[in-house]
Design an enzyme around this catalytic site. Sequence first.
Site, PDB file in Angstrom:
ATOM      1  N   HIS A 212      38.182  32.880  30.972  1.00 27.54           N
ATOM      2  CA  HIS A 212      39.079  32.146  31.749  1.00 27.54           C
ATOM      3  C   HIS A 212      38.291  31.536  32.858  1.00 27.54           C
ATOM      4  CE1 HIS A 212      42.829  33.278  29.965  1.00 27.54           C
ATOM      5  NE2 HIS A 212      42.182  34.247  29.409  1.00 27.54           N
ATOM      6  N   CYS A 243      46.983  35.315  31.597  1.00 24.70           N
ATOM      7  CA  CYS A 243      47.766  36.576  31.211  1.00 24.70           C
ATOM      8  C   CYS A 243      48.755  36.882  32.309  1.00 24.70           C
ATOM      9  CB  CYS A 243      46.741  37.877  31.236  1.00 24.70           C
ATOM     10  SG  CYS A 243      47.591  39.211  30.877  1.00 24.70           S
TER      11      CYS A 243
HETATM   12 ZN    ZN Z   1      43.080  35.152  27.676  1.00 26.06          ZN
END
Ligand code: ZN
Length: 305
Positions: A212, A243
């Site tokens: 990420h 998330c």
């Molecule tokens: Zn992820």
Amino acid sequence: MGLTSWPQKVVLVEVGPRDGLQMEGTFVSTQDKIKLIRYLADAGLPVIQATAFVHPRKVPQMADAEELLAGLGSLPGTLLSALTLNQKGVERACRCKLDIIEVSISASDTHGIRNAGMDFRQALARLDSMVRTAIDCGRRVQASLQCTFGCVYDGPVAIKRVIEAVKAMVDAGADGITLADTTGMADPLQIKKVLEMVLKITGSIPLTLHLHDTRGLGMVNLLAGLEMGLTRFDTAFGGLGGCPFVPGAAGNVPTEDVVNFLSRLGIETGIDVRKVAQCTGRMAGILGHLPQGRLWRVLVPPMKS
Ligand code: ZN
């Protein structure tokens, strides 16, 4: 390490339909998701994570997992995967048409409890049975470890814990293993340090990095992975993703940006960057905001309103 020693070919796993859409407030219709996944397959993505078998109340965007997979059917040349966090999720996945079941646990206690209702020890204790169930129903199993490189709640993750989880994944018989930087806390030196230890355990089992770009280090972390010899990365079209249980979460490294970067390094992916960018452009219209990726803005300039 010189340019010539880099891999010739890299496999990108498209996680946008799952990791990307799960963060979106707008519910994308099942028909639009099916179209999206077909476009991505047509763009040459060899593996697409289509959905997740998680609690519909916790992640409403994934509530149509069964319907979506039934509607998709099989896509020539593309393997379909789905994410699962517990035994029930694996059992639901086994009843659907898909090639790969991703069995995922978190290295962080607090993140694990918020995301799946289990701390690290509880999740690890269930891993073997989840992997076994997926193997028994004839699927390939990708085992993944979330928060490998740190957690916004619990702070640094001990390398001992990562090693323990990876050993359990190898012992359970996983076909592939993914280390996820769910919180975007990794840096290139940490990536190299962790990979150096993990690669000794995984042997011939392919290792994937899931990155990420929360703190702007996604692409340099990917380069660190490449330099360690990795040839598999999770990416999401447009750089969507995050998330729901990580405050400040930001998107995955963008598929089209990564394809372009790799091609500049002389590395093939077999992916049509323009088609992925078009996909991002179409989804921007449906989602009502501009995804954070860069390259799609160059290739498919967003309309000014
Ligand atoms: Zn992820």
